[in-house]
Design a protein around this motif. Structure first.
Motif, mmCIF file in Angstrom:
data_model
loop_
_atom_site.group_PDB
_atom_site.id
_atom_site.type_symbol
_atom_site.label_atom_id
_atom_site.label_comp_id
_atom_site.label_asym_id
_atom_site.label_seq_id
_atom_site.Cartn_x
_atom_site.Cartn_y
_atom_site.Cartn_z
ATOM 1 N N UNK A 29 -2.289 3.818 7.475
ATOM 2 C CA UNK A 29 -3.486 4.659 7.376
ATOM 3 C C UNK A 29 -4.710 3.851 6.965
ATOM 4 N N UNK A 30 -4.600 3.128 5.857
ATOM 5 C CA UNK A 30 -5.774 2.419 5.320
ATOM 6 C C UNK A 30 -6.284 1.347 6.282
ATOM 7 N N UNK A 31 -5.425 0.459 6.814
ATOM 8 C CA UNK A 31 -5.957 -0.529 7.782
ATOM 9 C C UNK A 31 -6.580 0.118 9.010
ATOM 10 N N UNK B 229 0.820 -1.219 0.000
ATOM 11 C CA UNK B 229 0.000 0.000 0.000
ATOM 12 C C UNK B 229 0.848 1.260 0.000
ATOM 13 N N UNK B 230 2.045 1.187 0.555
ATOM 14 C CA UNK B 230 2.897 2.374 0.631
ATOM 15 C C UNK B 230 3.449 2.557 2.018
ATOM 16 N N UNK B 231 4.447 3.419 2.124
ATOM 17 C CA UNK B 231 5.169 3.613 3.387
ATOM 18 C C UNK B 231 4.245 4.056 4.525
ATOM 19 N N UNK B 232 3.359 4.985 4.270
ATOM 20 C CA UNK B 232 2.433 5.464 5.300
ATOM 21 C C UNK B 232 1.059 4.823 5.192
ATOM 22 N N UNK B 233 0.629 4.528 3.982
ATOM 23 C CA UNK B 233 -0.711 3.973 3.795
ATOM 24 C C UNK B 233 -0.851 2.576 4.386
ATOM 25 N N UNK B 234 0.266 1.875 4.583
ATOM 26 C CA UNK B 234 0.178 0.561 5.225
ATOM 27 C C UNK B 234 -0.343 0.688 6.657
ATOM 28 N N UNK C 272 -11.246 2.849 1.767
ATOM 29 C CA UNK C 272 -11.154 2.251 0.429
ATOM 30 C C UNK C 272 -10.630 3.275 -0.573
ATOM 31 N N UNK C 273 -11.119 4.524 -0.483
ATOM 32 C CA UNK C 273 -10.637 5.572 -1.390
ATOM 33 C C UNK C 273 -9.148 5.830 -1.198
ATOM 34 N N UNK C 274 -8.664 5.670 0.038
ATOM 35 C CA UNK C 274 -7.257 5.901 0.316
ATOM 36 C C UNK C 274 -6.323 4.943 -0.380
ATOM 37 N N UNK C 275 -6.846 3.837 -0.891
ATOM 38 C CA UNK C 275 -6.000 2.889 -1.623
ATOM 39 C C UNK C 275 -5.338 3.535 -2.828
ATOM 40 N N UNK C 276 -5.971 4.565 -3.384
ATOM 41 C CA UNK C 276 -5.431 5.212 -4.587
ATOM 42 C C UNK C 276 -4.641 6.484 -4.278
ATOM 43 N N UNK C 277 -4.464 6.797 -3.018
ATOM 44 C CA UNK C 277 -3.697 7.996 -2.659
ATOM 45 C C UNK C 277 -2.217 7.786 -2.975
ATOM 46 N N UNK C 278 -1.499 8.844 -3.371
ATOM 47 C CA UNK C 278 -0.056 8.706 -3.623
ATOM 48 C C UNK C 278 0.697 8.445 -2.329
ATOM 49 N N UNK D 215 -10.613 1.431 19.301
ATOM 50 C CA UNK D 215 -10.843 2.468 18.285
ATOM 51 C C UNK D 215 -10.011 3.708 18.546
ATOM 52 N N UNK D 216 -9.879 4.110 19.813
ATOM 53 C CA UNK D 216 -9.069 5.285 20.145
ATOM 54 C C UNK D 216 -7.601 5.046 19.808
ATOM 55 N N UNK D 217 -7.093 3.852 20.089
ATOM 56 C CA UNK D 217 -5.709 3.523 19.740
ATOM 57 C C UNK D 217 -5.514 3.544 18.231
ATOM 58 N N UNK D 218 -6.478 2.985 17.482
ATOM 59 C CA UNK D 218 -6.386 2.999 16.015
ATOM 60 C C UNK D 218 -6.464 4.426 15.490
ATOM 61 N N UNK D 219 -7.312 5.238 16.104
ATOM 62 C CA UNK D 219 -7.455 6.631 15.679
ATOM 63 C C UNK D 219 -6.163 7.412 15.914
ATOM 64 N N UNK D 220 -5.557 7.249 17.093
ATOM 65 C CA UNK D 220 -4.306 7.938 17.390
ATOM 66 C C UNK D 220 -3.187 7.471 16.460
ATOM 67 N N UNK D 221 -3.195 6.182 16.129
ATOM 68 C CA UNK D 221 -2.174 5.644 15.226
ATOM 69 C C UNK D 221 -2.311 6.222 13.828
ATOM 70 N N UNK D 222 -3.544 6.296 13.323
ATOM 71 C CA UNK D 222 -3.722 6.876 11.988
ATOM 72 C C UNK D 222 -3.348 8.353 11.980
#
Length: 586
Positions: free
Chosen positions: A108-110, A101-106, A214-220, A142-149
């Motif tokens: 962000x997207x999950x 997915x990418x350096x950061x998207x790996x 899902x839309x983030x899959x196409x982000x640079x 959810x809070x941990x996932x939110x802070x991570x993203x």
């Protein structure tokens, strides 16, 4: 080969030819697809924060759930306050199965998809005392996932900025998306829930995050393993063992000290989490008390002492002391792991301290003072509006939530435009001046608001508010007028502050350095609330606003000093060098 010179998010104007500032630069940036994705990511960042830290409590209150039964809910704010503790993972760890997915998207997207699933799961759950364990556990995850993203999104913004989608505009667009999400997840969420119910509201919010994920899959994004600054990860690790670098024994001691401090800090947070999960309601620790008591020590352990160690390491290298006199042979597996840990925990601070030198004192002073008034004041805003000034809930909601959020978004737009015209540091200084002066508007409100009422009447603002909010009292226009100017100032200052903070970090360590600096802003507000509360009790709101104006004046002086420092060091006010390594993910 020695390690490449660090590339920061802000570079010298000589490296990139300036294009004509103003609306052209603004529109060019906004047309770039990166700006669209930045808006989506900003929205995805702000929505969970609003849903977990505000709106969820309204749902639980309607369900007549007692607050002391909400075990993991005490962890939610903690996840955001101490998110920097796991920020090294975002910079250095690759997630198996997601690296393409990418350096950061790996990350962000999950995280976004997980958040969507959690919100949908909450909508299918019934928040009763008997079911609260499962319900609160979902919210805590959810809070941990939110802070991570949030960590990953901030790093993504810094990584992908270029001469078209500038760092300044991306920072502004991010905050616009974030503020809009706060409105959707907060006030609008309450309105929606009143009509279709809480489960259906959280179902809709979860679906929105799934769509964004899902839309983030196409982000640079940069590919995992692509060099951000000209060298592959293995090459950078090998460079630590070459002639002229610090001796492994010196690095090992530094790593041991910093690693121990981080381990103790993380252990303290995990202990608090365990106590919150397993102790009886009456025995559970208070998250605010934990932050006030242990927050400063965690900052000392993870920022202050490691920064001193990093400064010592940088001075050793500068003085030519304890350096390798020849290249070392290829390392064994244990030293390879140690080098990875050294680059994750120690090198971000070594790079930052070595690059900034004594300027670090100025930078940290500015970080600690620029947004301190906003961070502290938020806790006392509603007691001031509802208790001191005797406004109703509907009036405060109109002024601060609907009209106020619109004013912040307008301020962000103005701030983004000003950055392209007068530069980042000029806008940062202007924002500090405006933010300080708006405290005087509240000082007038504390004395009855005669000046605010007269000004609102003079420009026809009172007539507009009376038309828009016929339910309000005659005093509503002056409150809305004051909130409007304050939030415009917050928007202008916020656009410049996030852009400046993003510009001083290295792209190589953007996740760690930005998370550390931004966490300082958050924690200092938490720590100052007790003292401000005592001052309100002793002196009253009027003198508190005079005091916060003075703090804002200190921030203005520090902005001017930082402006002079950047001028003398040749850094641009708002130009970002394009990064050819950032490519769309395949």
């Amino acid at each position: 080969m020695a390690e490449a010179a660090p590339e920061t998010a802000g570079e010298t104007a000589a490296e990139t030819p300036k294009k004509k500032p103003g609306w052209g630069t603004l529109f060019r940036s906004l047309r770039n697809p990166k700006s669209g994705y930045m808006a989506l990511f900003g929205f995805a960042s702000g929505l969970p924060f609003a849903l977990f830290l505000g709106t969820l409590y309204a749902w639980l209150s309607e369900a007549e759930v007692e607050l002391e039964t909400m075990g993991v809910f005490s962890l939610i704010g903690l996840a955001y306050a101490f998110q920097f503790l796991w920020s090294p993972l975002i910079d250095k760890v690759t997630i198996p199965g997601f690296s393409k997915l990418g350096r950061r998207k790996q990350w962000i997207v999950p995280a976004q998809i997980l958040l969507g699933i959690i919100l949908i799961s909450l909508s299918l759950s019934n928040p009763t005392d008997s079911n609260m364990g499962w319900f609160s556990l979902l919210a805590g995850i959810g809070a941990l996932a939110s802070a991570t993203q949030d960590i990953a999104i901030n790093a993504w913004r810094i990584d992908v900025a270029d001469e078209d989608a500038t760092l300044d505009i991306l920072s502004t667009v991010y905050q616009m998306g974030y503020r809009l999400a706060a409105l959707v997840g907060g006030a609008l969420g309450l309105i929606i829930a009143a009509r279709i119910g809480w489960p259906q509201t959280y179902l809709v919010m979860g679906a929105i995050l799934l769509v964004i994920g899902i839309a983030g899959l196409w982000a640079p994004d940069a590919k995992v393993g692509d060099p951000i600054e000209g060298e592959a990860e293995d090459e950078l690790l090998l460079s630590l063992r070459r002639k002229g670098e610090l001796e492994p024994a010196i690095r090992a001691r530094a790593l041991m000290a910093v690693g121990l401090l981080w381990a103790v800090s993380i252990g303290g947070v995990l202990t608090f989490m365990f106590m919150s999960l397993t102790y009886a309601p009456e025995e559970r620790p208070n998250p605010t008390d934990f932050t006030i008591t242990w927050g400063p020590w965690i900052i000392v352990a993870t920022v202050v002492i490691p920064a001193l160690i990093a400064g010592w390491l940088a001075s050793q290298k500068k003085q030519g002391v304890n350096l390798l006199t020849e290249d070392l042979p290829p390392r064994a597996s244990n030293s390879y792991a140690a080098d990875h840990l050294y680059r994750a925990l120690v090198m971000p601070l070594v790079e930052f301290v070595g690059r900034m030198g004594w300027s670090l004192v100025l930078i940290l002073s500015l970080v600690l003072t620029y947004r301190i008034c906003d961070a502290i004041w938020g806790t006392f805003a509603y007691p001031f509006y509802l208790g001191e000034l005797q406004y109703t809930n509907d009036e405060v909601a109109f002024a601060s939530k609907f009209f106020g959020v619109g004013a912040i978004i307008a301020g962000l737009a103005i701030g983004g435009y000003l950055i392209t015209v007068i530069g980042r540091m000029a806008t940062l200084t202007l924002g500090a001046i405006l933010a300080a002066l708006t405290n005087l508007l509240y000082a007038d409100m504390a004395r009855g608001g005669a000046l605010m009422q007269a000004a609102s009447d003079a420009i026809g603002f009172s007539a507009l508010i009376n038309f828009m909010a016929p339910f309000g009292s005659d005093a509503l226009p002056r409150l809305t007028f004051t909130v409007m100017w304050e939030n415009l100032a917050i928007g202008i200052a916020g656009a410049a502050y996030v852009a400046w903070l993003s510009s001083i970090v290295s792209k190589k360590y953007s996740a760690v350095q930005y998370a550390l600096l931004s966490s300082l802003t958050l924690l200092v507000g938490t720590l100052g609330r007790g003292a401000l509360g005592e001052m309100i009790e002793d002196r009253g709101y009027y003198w508190v606003f005079i005091f916060t104006t003075a703090i804002g004046g200190v921030a203005v002086v520090l902005c001017i000093m930082e402006w002079i420092r950047e001028k003398s060091s040749g850094r641009a006010a708002g130009v970002v060098t394009p990064d050819p390594k950032v490519v769309p993910a395949e």
